[in-house]
Design an enzyme around this catalytic site. Structure first.
Site, PDB file in Angstrom:
ATOM      1  N   SER A 126      61.446  16.914  23.763  1.00 50.93           N
ATOM      2  CA  SER A 126      60.274  16.102  23.309  1.00 50.93           C
ATOM      3  C   SER A 126      59.146  15.905  24.362  1.00 50.93           C
ATOM      4  O   SER A 126      59.548  15.848  25.523  1.00 50.93           O
ATOM      5  CB  SER A 126      60.217  14.757  22.504  1.00 50.93           C
TER       6      SER A 126
HETATM    7  N1  SAH Z   1      66.060  14.064  22.093  1.00 48.25           N
HETATM    8  C1  SAH Z   1      65.895  15.338  22.472  1.00 48.25           C
HETATM    9  C2  SAH Z   1      64.997  16.272  21.743  1.00 48.25           C
HETATM   10  C3  SAH Z   1      65.544  16.466  20.215  1.00 48.25           C
HETATM   11  S1  SAH Z   1      65.615  18.123  19.563  1.00 48.25           S
HETATM   12  C4  SAH Z   1      65.742  15.423  24.027  1.00 48.25           C
HETATM   13  O1  SAH Z   1      65.592  14.289  24.425  1.00 48.25           O
HETATM   14  O2  SAH Z   1      65.793  16.499  24.572  1.00 48.25           O
HETATM   15  C5  SAH Z   1      66.495  17.561  18.313  1.00 48.25           C
HETATM   16  C6  SAH Z   1      67.681  17.858  18.314  1.00 48.25           C
HETATM   17  O3  SAH Z   1      68.460  17.359  17.036  1.00 48.25           O
HETATM   18  C7  SAH Z   1      68.279  19.341  18.460  1.00 48.25           C
HETATM   19  O4  SAH Z   1      68.883  19.707  19.623  1.00 48.25           O
HETATM   20  C8  SAH Z   1      68.947  19.681  17.098  1.00 48.25           C
HETATM   21  O5  SAH Z   1      69.912  20.493  17.284  1.00 48.25           O
HETATM   22  C9  SAH Z   1      69.500  18.202  16.759  1.00 48.25           C
HETATM   23  N2  SAH Z   1      69.828  18.059  15.445  1.00 48.25           N
HETATM   24  C10 SAH Z   1      69.216  18.521  14.240  1.00 48.25           C
HETATM   25  N3  SAH Z   1      70.079  18.079  13.356  1.00 48.25           N
HETATM   26  C11 SAH Z   1      70.900  17.316  13.637  1.00 48.25           C
HETATM   27  C12 SAH Z   1      72.069  16.587  12.857  1.00 48.25           C
HETATM   28  N4  SAH Z   1      72.142  16.694  11.869  1.00 48.25           N
HETATM   29  N5  SAH Z   1      72.976  15.773  13.922  1.00 48.25           N
HETATM   30  C13 SAH Z   1      72.727  15.919  15.059  1.00 48.25           C
HETATM   31  N6  SAH Z   1      71.688  16.579  15.832  1.00 48.25           N
HETATM   32  C14 SAH Z   1      70.801  17.330  15.026  1.00 48.25           C
END
Ligand code: SAH
Length: 229
Positions: free
Chosen positions: A62
């Site tokens: 993000s």
């Molecule tokens: N917080 C992260 C950025 C988020 S990107 C950072 O600091 O880099 C969102 C992430 O959520 C992605 O890697 C995606 O694979 C994950 N995601 C999506 N659905 C999910 C779920 N049900 N459980 C766990 N992770 C999930």
């Protein structure tokens, strides 16, 4: 001071302070966490720009403002047990780790979870457990949480999550509203739940189930042979 430290100071001043974020502990954490180490090496020079960046497997880290805003909205005091859903690069978890005692972060894409674990370990961050798991159902075995942060956009609030939030705790989640995504903050007050709408945002989708995709070669090449100095 290293070039990256200078870039972080500038990022904090221009993208957080000038945009109205004022929680000193959050600003300090983001000045200290080496954001460039959480992005693929080939785009490291862009690590501090004001946008989300690709981290492989179709996912993104993000943008700094979003991390700063969401962290501020949790109002952590220092002793909370925090759940992050969507570890991605591990950067947000590392920022949270500066602000509280214990963070559990779950990621559904196994290789991303593994990479985040490696980076956090190399940085000596000991108070984050980064686990491969589907966060749609929360993480009942580690509940209750004082705060929950979902960093992927859901069609609606997954029903299990509020039940794992301690009284007085905050839950942040981006939710689809038509073509927009809105960041919501829920606060649990006894049997009552107070909802506030925050800002419009843009996240990758929250999906079900754990995925173990083949190596994303672009992402692998970008971080290959990396050792933290
Ligand atoms: N917080 C992260 C950025 C988020 S990107 C950072 O600091 O880099 C969102 C992430 O959520 C992605 O890697 C995606 O694979 C994950 N995601 C999506 N659905 C999910 C779920 N049900 N459980 C766990 N992770 C999930």
């Amino acid at each position: 001071m290293s070039d990256f430290a200078v870039a972080r100071r500038r990022m904090v001043r221009e993208q957080l302070v000038e945009a109205g974020l004022a929680d000193r502990r959050v600003l300090r954490a983001m000045e200290e966490v080496p954001r460039h180490l959480f992005v693929p090496k080939v785009i490291r020079h862009r690590a501090h720009q004001a946008s989300a960046l690709p981290i492989g497997y179709g996912q993104t880290i993000s943008r700094p403002f979003t991390v700063g805003l969401m962290t501020t909205l949790l109002e952590l005091q220092g002793h909370e047990n925090v759940l992050e859903i969507g570890t991605g690069s591990g950067y947000q978890a590392a920022v949270l780790a500066h602000l509280t005692d214990h963070v559990v972060s779950v990621e559904r894409i196994r290789p991303l979870a593994a990479r985040a674990r490696t980076i956090l370990a190399e940085l000596g961050v000991e108070n984050v457990d980064a686990l491969p798991a589907d966060g749609v159902t929360g993480l009942a075995e580690r509940a209750p949480f004082d705060a929950i942060m979902v960093t992927a956009c859901a069609p609606h609030l997954p029903p299990a999550l509020l039940g794992q939030l301690r009284d007085g705790g905050h839950l942040l989640i981006p939710v689809n509203r038509g073509r927009e995504q809105i960041l919501y903050r829920y606060e649990r007050r006894g049997e009552e739940v107070v909802v506030e709408q925050s800002v419009s945002c843009r996240f990758v989708p929250l999906l079900d189930g754990v995925d173990d995709p083949a190596e994303d070669s672009a992402a692998a090449a970008a971080t290959e042979g990396e050792h933290l100095a």
